[in-house]
Design an enzyme around this catalytic site. Sequence first.
Site, short mmCIF file in Angstrom:
data_model
loop_
_atom_site.label_atom_id
_atom_site.label_comp_id
_atom_site.label_asym_id
_atom_site.label_seq_id
_atom_site.Cartn_x
_atom_site.Cartn_y
_atom_site.Cartn_z
N LYS A 82 0.93 -1.14 0.09
CA LYS A 82 0.11 0.13 -0.03
C LYS A 82 0.82 1.15 -0.11
CE LYS A 82 -4.05 2.02 2.96
NZ LYS A 82 -4.71 1.53 3.90
N SER A 157 -9.53 1.70 3.26
CA SER A 157 -8.83 2.49 2.39
C SER A 157 -7.96 1.52 1.72
CB SER A 157 -8.05 3.45 3.34
OG SER A 157 -7.13 2.72 4.23
N SER A 181 -9.77 -0.75 7.56
CA SER A 181 -9.18 -0.63 6.18
C SER A 181 -8.59 -1.86 5.68
CB SER A 181 -8.24 0.46 6.20
OG SER A 181 -8.94 1.74 6.14
N1 GLN Z 1 -13.09 3.67 6.89
C1 GLN Z 1 -12.49 4.20 8.11
C2 GLN Z 1 -12.04 5.69 7.94
O1 GLN Z 1 -12.46 6.07 6.87
C3 GLN Z 1 -11.31 3.36 8.43
C4 GLN Z 1 -9.92 3.75 7.57
C5 GLN Z 1 -8.75 3.13 8.02
O2 GLN Z 1 -8.78 1.89 8.50
N2 GLN Z 1 -7.55 3.32 7.47
O3 GLN Z 1 -11.54 6.22 8.79
#
Ligand code: GLN
Length: 485
Positions: A82, A157, A181
């Site tokens: 990532k 994400s 995420s």
């Molecule tokens: N969807 C969550 C957010 O927007 C989780 C993001 C993540 O785990 N990086 O914060």
Amino acid sequence: MDLSEKNRQTLLGLAGDLKAKKISSVELVNECFKKIDERDNTVKAFLSVDREAALKAAEEADKRRAEGKSLSDFDGIPVGIKDNIAVRGETLSCASKLLKPVVSPYDATAVARLRDKGIIPFGRLNMDEFAMGSSCENSAFQKTCNPCDTERVPGGSSGGSAAAVAAGLVPATLGSDTGGSIRQPAAFCGTVGLKPTYGRISRYGLVAFASSLDQISPLSNSVTDAAALLDIMAGVDRMDSTSLDAAAPNALASALSGAASGSLKGVRIGLPEEYFASGLSSGVDKVMQNSIELAKSMGAELVKVSLPHTKYAVAVYYIVATAEASANLARFDGIRYGDRKEGRDLIDTYFKSRGAGFGDEVKRRILLGTYVLSSGYYDAYYLRAQKVRTLIRKDFEEAYKQCDILLTPVTPNAAFKFGEKSDPLQMYLSDIFTIALNLSGDCGVSVPGGKDEATGMPVGVQFLAPALGEAKLLGAAAAFEAALK
Ligand code: GLN
């Protein structure tokens, strides 16, 4: 060779074929290039791939193998990364315009540990900007599609990381999980996604979003692969003071024996009532009911438990995470890193660089976080959220007095369509089943559980376990995975 062959989709299968000299690392890496050429024009999981560097690493791995000097069984296998995890000489853009020009001068500890075993860090994977989002729609550069249906989001994400594995572009990837995420995109794309115990894997080299929640971890085609990567990356690191000096997880051995037995005999599985209350789509509900039946038929003892503060998890998370993000992202000012937009003076340069560099969601989080930390509001929001966080953690402690692991949905719905959740609050609410785990600091894994009857999209199921319980967690998850197959 063909990467779509079943044993070529997993690290363990590939390790066997490399050892038996049925394939070489160069062939494997070339096969990944071929798959990317065929599919990634549509899927758009990768932001970039340094093919020269990957090939060179593969040649070196093949040479080591020929000389009997392989660094591990996994020597010469590519793993996608990532774009918020540092790899020396590669971009570290976090899918943000602000960091587009940044090239990392060093490896994250997790990446260095993969390299020590000969694993090749392969390409840069798309994500929501600074890991803020649940659909990859917040990337400043491209929209990654769900390989199962390109009109749908891959989740976020770590959407690029999940889509790359699901599309067969690369056998495994690393992502990061701050509020789900890894587990949510894994569920949306039909891959395995692990969130280890907070501190299990060093965060050194992971661009910080919310430091008390962030964890690096793998997405893969099997639970055993996730266990193998965890074993390699876990362990205390003097570069991350929050990394845990705990006994090695020994997750692979446990996952292998779980997969071989296909049994959950003697395992007490808790079903938290709040996770099965209204709001589940009928497709997800069906998969959950089937999974519960399956677990029962595998010999598990099912126990009803309650996590009464779950209803506050979304609110608490979006206070704690934004507060930490507003502080962490203060360093991106266009002076030391990234794309500088010259202003009249220093302050104006900050404003211009941050104004042009950050996307809407990132700005929204910085504003929210700054607000909840500001004088007069700190006690009402931030401090109160921290107290409720403790109650959420205590809920889990209580539940684990009655059971060994928990079984829950990962998401209320299967993957949604692009643009479907344009209201940020709707998007935040879709994290409801994943974020409590980050607040508690425990470990969990998302495993493919079936298909959504309405759309045919993958549906994940989530197993959760107490802190440092990865061996037990992945043993049970591997048994479930084997029994489902
Ligand atoms: N969807 C969550 C957010 O927007 C989780 C993001 C993540 O785990 N990086 O914060």
